[in-house]
Design a protein around this motif. Structure first.
Motif, PDB file in Angstrom:
ATOM      1  N   LEU A 169      41.810  20.177  34.922  1.00 19.72           N
ATOM      2  CA  LEU A 169      40.696  20.917  34.646  1.00 19.72           C
ATOM      3  C   LEU A 169      40.457  21.563  35.863  1.00 19.72           C
ATOM      4  O   LEU A 169      40.369  20.902  37.226  1.00 19.72           O
ATOM      5  N   TYR A 170      40.044  22.858  36.302  1.00 19.10           N
ATOM      6  CA  TYR A 170      39.920  23.761  37.125  1.00 19.10           C
ATOM      7  C   TYR A 170      38.619  24.235  37.258  1.00 19.10           C
ATOM      8  O   TYR A 170      38.198  24.712  35.984  1.00 19.10           O
ATOM      9  N   CYS A 171      37.759  24.404  38.141  1.00 18.41           N
ATOM     10  CA  CYS A 171      36.349  24.755  37.870  1.00 18.41           C
ATOM     11  C   CYS A 171      35.868  25.284  39.423  1.00 18.41           C
ATOM     12  O   CYS A 171      36.140  24.372  40.368  1.00 18.41           O
ATOM     13  N   GLU A 175      42.456  26.785  54.390  1.00 20.27           N
ATOM     14  CA  GLU A 175      43.760  26.719  53.811  1.00 20.27           C
ATOM     15  C   GLU A 175      44.181  28.276  53.563  1.00 20.27           C
ATOM     16  O   GLU A 175      45.569  28.438  53.332  1.00 20.27           O
ATOM     17  N   ASN A 176      43.366  29.161  53.623  1.00 24.69           N
ATOM     18  CA  ASN A 176      43.912  30.551  53.586  1.00 24.69           C
ATOM     19  C   ASN A 176      42.844  31.282  54.160  1.00 24.69           C
ATOM     20  O   ASN A 176      41.678  31.786  53.699  1.00 24.69           O
ATOM     21  N   PRO A 177      43.040  31.650  55.548  1.00 26.49           N
ATOM     22  CA  PRO A 177      42.358  32.511  56.404  1.00 26.49           C
ATOM     23  C   PRO A 177      42.018  33.843  56.013  1.00 26.49           C
ATOM     24  O   PRO A 177      40.727  34.323  56.460  1.00 26.49           O
ATOM     25  N   SER A 178      42.416  34.295  54.726  1.00 23.75           N
ATOM     26  CA  SER A 178      42.002  35.531  54.556  1.00 23.75           C
ATOM     27  C   SER A 178      40.542  35.216  53.490  1.00 23.75           C
ATOM     28  O   SER A 178      40.014  36.313  53.299  1.00 23.75           O
ATOM     29  N   LEU A 179      40.390  34.134  53.101  1.00 21.64           N
ATOM     30  CA  LEU A 179      39.088  33.642  52.501  1.00 21.64           C
ATOM     31  C   LEU A 179      38.015  33.314  53.035  1.00 21.64           C
ATOM     32  O   LEU A 179      37.703  32.208  53.368  1.00 21.64           O
ATOM     33  N   ALA A 204      47.429  46.390  52.510  1.00 24.48           N
ATOM     34  CA  ALA A 204      47.301  46.103  51.087  1.00 24.48           C
ATOM     35  C   ALA A 204      46.528  44.665  51.004  1.00 24.48           C
ATOM     36  O   ALA A 204      46.542  44.078  52.031  1.00 24.48           O
ATOM     37  N   GLY A 205      45.878  44.371  49.610  1.00 24.02           N
ATOM     38  CA  GLY A 205      45.260  42.882  49.544  1.00 24.02           C
ATOM     39  C   GLY A 205      43.974  43.223  49.049  1.00 24.02           C
ATOM     40  O   GLY A 205      43.413  44.290  48.951  1.00 24.02           O
ATOM     41  N   ALA A 206      43.323  42.013  48.954  1.00 23.85           N
ATOM     42  CA  ALA A 206      42.143  42.089  48.323  1.00 23.85           C
ATOM     43  C   ALA A 206      40.926  42.646  49.267  1.00 23.85           C
ATOM     44  O   ALA A 206      39.959  43.313  48.764  1.00 23.85           O
ATOM     45  N   SER A 207      41.199  42.784  50.699  1.00 21.32           N
ATOM     46  CA  SER A 207      40.124  43.508  51.298  1.00 21.32           C
ATOM     47  C   SER A 207      40.371  44.910  51.611  1.00 21.32           C
ATOM     48  O   SER A 207      39.707  45.484  52.457  1.00 21.32           O
ATOM     49  N   GLY A 215      40.308  42.804  45.243  1.00 17.11           N
ATOM     50  CA  GLY A 215      40.659  41.392  44.808  1.00 17.11           C
ATOM     51  C   GLY A 215      40.973  41.460  43.459  1.00 17.11           C
ATOM     52  O   GLY A 215      40.894  42.431  42.532  1.00 17.11           O
ATOM     53  N   SER A 216      41.722  40.088  43.122  1.00 16.80           N
ATOM     54  CA  SER A 216      42.150  39.734  41.778  1.00 16.80           C
ATOM     55  C   SER A 216      43.641  39.932  41.836  1.00 16.80           C
ATOM     56  O   SER A 216      44.228  40.980  42.678  1.00 16.80           O
ATOM     57  N   VAL A 217      44.161  39.345  40.765  1.00 17.70           N
ATOM     58  CA  VAL A 217      45.819  39.445  40.808  1.00 17.70           C
ATOM     59  C   VAL A 217      46.231  40.722  40.108  1.00 17.70           C
ATOM     60  O   VAL A 217      47.142  40.463  38.936  1.00 17.70           O
ATOM     61  N   GLN A 218      45.891  41.758  40.365  1.00 11.97           N
ATOM     62  CA  GLN A 218      46.510  43.064  39.553  1.00 11.97           C
ATOM     63  C   GLN A 218      47.480  43.617  40.191  1.00 11.97           C
ATOM     64  O   GLN A 218      48.264  44.630  39.935  1.00 11.97           O
TER      65      GLN A 218
HETATM   66  C1  LIG Z   1      39.780  29.838  43.452  1.00 13.72           C
HETATM   67  C2  LIG Z   1      40.266  31.383  43.307  1.00 13.72           C
HETATM   68  C3  LIG Z   1      40.012  31.886  42.082  1.00 13.72           C
HETATM   69  C4  LIG Z   1      40.380  33.049  41.494  1.00 13.72           C
HETATM   70  N1  LIG Z   1      40.650  33.578  40.177  1.00 13.72           N
HETATM   71  C5  LIG Z   1      40.908  34.712  40.210  1.00 13.72           C
HETATM   72  C6  LIG Z   1      41.126  35.163  38.429  1.00 13.72           C
HETATM   73  O1  LIG Z   1      40.805  34.146  37.837  1.00 13.72           O
HETATM   74  N2  LIG Z   1      41.661  36.233  38.149  1.00 13.72           N
HETATM   75  C7  LIG Z   1      41.884  37.249  39.206  1.00 13.72           C
HETATM   76  O2  LIG Z   1      42.581  38.182  38.965  1.00 13.72           O
HETATM   77  N3  LIG Z   1      41.911  36.679  40.605  1.00 13.72           N
HETATM   78  C8  LIG Z   1      41.221  35.647  41.044  1.00 13.72           C
HETATM   79  N4  LIG Z   1      41.177  35.249  42.222  1.00 13.72           N
HETATM   80  C9  LIG Z   1      41.496  36.421  43.468  1.00 13.72           C
HETATM   81  C10 LIG Z   1      42.874  36.661  43.726  1.00 13.72           C
HETATM   82  O3  LIG Z   1      43.522  35.333  43.783  1.00 13.72           O
HETATM   83  C11 LIG Z   1      42.954  37.243  44.856  1.00 13.72           C
HETATM   84  O4  LIG Z   1      42.073  38.498  45.009  1.00 13.72           O
HETATM   85  C12 LIG Z   1      44.377  37.583  45.269  1.00 13.72           C
HETATM   86  O5  LIG Z   1      45.194  36.581  45.229  1.00 13.72           O
HETATM   87  C13 LIG Z   1      44.209  38.511  46.502  1.00 13.72           C
HETATM   88  O6  LIG Z   1      45.687  38.701  46.885  1.00 13.72           O
HETATM   89  P1  LIG Z   1      45.930  38.795  48.477  1.00 13.72           P
HETATM   90  O7  LIG Z   1      47.712  39.069  48.531  1.00 13.72           O
HETATM   91  O8  LIG Z   1      45.067  39.895  49.133  1.00 13.72           O
HETATM   92  O9  LIG Z   1      45.682  37.653  49.366  1.00 13.72           O
HETATM   93  P2  LIG Z   1      46.078  36.174  48.952  1.00 13.72           P
HETATM   94  O10 LIG Z   1      46.658  35.815  47.933  1.00 13.72           O
HETATM   95  O11 LIG Z   1      44.774  35.328  49.387  1.00 13.72           O
HETATM   96  O12 LIG Z   1      47.308  35.992  49.852  1.00 13.72           O
HETATM   97  C14 LIG Z   1      47.301  36.054  51.537  1.00 13.72           C
HETATM   98  C15 LIG Z   1      48.248  35.230  52.096  1.00 13.72           C
HETATM   99  O13 LIG Z   1      48.410  35.462  53.352  1.00 13.72           O
HETATM  100  C16 LIG Z   1      48.172  34.237  54.059  1.00 13.72           C
HETATM  101  N5  LIG Z   1      47.462  34.445  55.605  1.00 13.72           N
HETATM  102  C17 LIG Z   1      45.991  34.657  55.669  1.00 13.72           C
HETATM  103  N6  LIG Z   1      46.026  34.872  57.069  1.00 13.72           N
HETATM  104  C18 LIG Z   1      47.320  34.749  57.655  1.00 13.72           C
HETATM  105  C19 LIG Z   1      47.613  34.813  59.053  1.00 13.72           C
HETATM  106  N7  LIG Z   1      46.665  34.968  59.927  1.00 13.72           N
HETATM  107  N8  LIG Z   1      48.870  34.589  59.179  1.00 13.72           N
HETATM  108  C20 LIG Z   1      49.787  34.381  58.173  1.00 13.72           C
HETATM  109  N9  LIG Z   1      49.281  34.389  57.001  1.00 13.72           N
HETATM  110  C21 LIG Z   1      48.248  34.360  56.567  1.00 13.72           C
HETATM  111  C22 LIG Z   1      47.363  33.438  52.992  1.00 13.72           C
HETATM  112  O14 LIG Z   1      47.919  31.766  53.803  1.00 13.72           O
HETATM  113  C23 LIG Z   1      47.987  33.826  51.561  1.00 13.72           C
HETATM  114  O15 LIG Z   1      49.183  33.045  51.666  1.00 13.72           O
HETATM  115  C24 LIG Z   1      40.789  34.026  42.779  1.00 13.72           C
HETATM  116  C25 LIG Z   1      40.832  33.621  44.151  1.00 13.72           C
HETATM  117  C26 LIG Z   1      40.617  32.348  44.369  1.00 13.72           C
HETATM  118  C27 LIG Z   1      40.634  31.690  45.888  1.00 13.72           C
END
Ligand SMILES: Cc1cc2nc3c(=O)[nH]c(=O)nc-3n(C[C@H](O)[C@H](O)[C@H](O)COP(=O)(O)OP(=O)(O)OC[C@H]3O[C@@H](n4cnc5c(N)ncnc54)[C@H](O)[C@@H]3O)c2cc1C
Length: 151
Positions: free
Chosen positions: A27-29, A77-81, A118-121, A126-129
């Motif tokens: 279960l994830y919550c 665990e993920n400096p992006s967050l 590119a990316g959530a910021s 954000g989100s997995v689109q």
């Molecule tokens: C707990 C949780 C639940 C979520 N639930 C949903 C959901 O249900 N549906 C949905 O659509 N979205 C969900 N999201 C949001 C979605 O996962 C993110 O918006 C998406 O993954 C962002 O993609 P990204 O590529 O921008 O960053 P990320 O997926 O965060 O990838 C960034 C990567 O860069 C790496 N990184 C960061 N800083 C550095 C650095 N300085 N040097 C090297 N590597 C680095 C990180 O370790 C990571 O692997 C959720 C996110 C979280 C955390």
């Protein structure tokens, strides 16, 4: 922090039994906490499980193990967050629709020729689109067509 926090819950094993040994479940919550909220794992886990218990009495007795992430550990665990923020930054109108993360960067180009963001910021957020990655690739290809020497 609310006594009865809103929860986002997923029970993976209902759709993918391979995620746990036979007869067991994962279960994830998660729950949101106030910004820059310094909390102990136990504090919030207690509130979250009390909420689950309200709707699934006896839940706590079925828990074999827990993996807890507070905002600080989520960022570690993920400096992006930053501060454990799942969304990669504010979703206020200016940040969401117009200039995410800033006017100079919202079209995925950077001041450095050939470097794109590119990316959530970055727009559209954000989100997995994957739309941010798609738009950045389109910007690169457009630049390559328009100014092949720059890209
Ligand atoms: C707990 C949780 C639940 C979520 N639930 C949903 C959901 O249900 N549906 C949905 O659509 N979205 C969900 N999201 C949001 C979605 O996962 C993110 O918006 C998406 O993954 C962002 O993609 P990204 O590529 O921008 O960053 P990320 O997926 O965060 O990838 C960034 C990567 O860069 C790496 N990184 C960061 N800083 C550095 C650095 N300085 N040097 C090297 N590597 C680095 C990180 O370790 C990571 O692997 C959720 C996110 C979280 C955390």
């Amino acid at each position: 922090m609310p006594e009865r926090p809103a929860l986002v819950i997923g029970q993976h094993t209902l759709f993918d039994p391979s995620r746990a040994p036979a007869g067991q479940h994962t279960l994830y919550c998660y729950s949101h906490v106030p910004a820059r909220y310094a909390c102990s794992d136990a504090d919030v886990a207690g509130l979250v499980e009390a909420q689950l218990e309200r709707f699934a009495p006896g839940f706590a007795d079925t828990v074999l193990a827990r993996a807890i992430r507070n905002p600080q550990r989520t960022e570690a665990e993920n400096p992006s967050l930053v501060d454990g923020d799942l969304g990669g930054g504010s979703y206020e109108l200016d940040q969401q629709l117009l200039f995410r993360p800033a006017p100079e960067l919202c079209r995925h180009r950077t001041p450095l020729p050939g470097l794109y963001v590119a990316g959530a910021s970055v727009h559209p957020g954000g989100s997995v689109q994957g739309m941010g990655g798609r738009s950045a690739a389109r910007a690169l290809l457009a630049d390559r067509r328009l100014r092949p020497w720059r890209a």
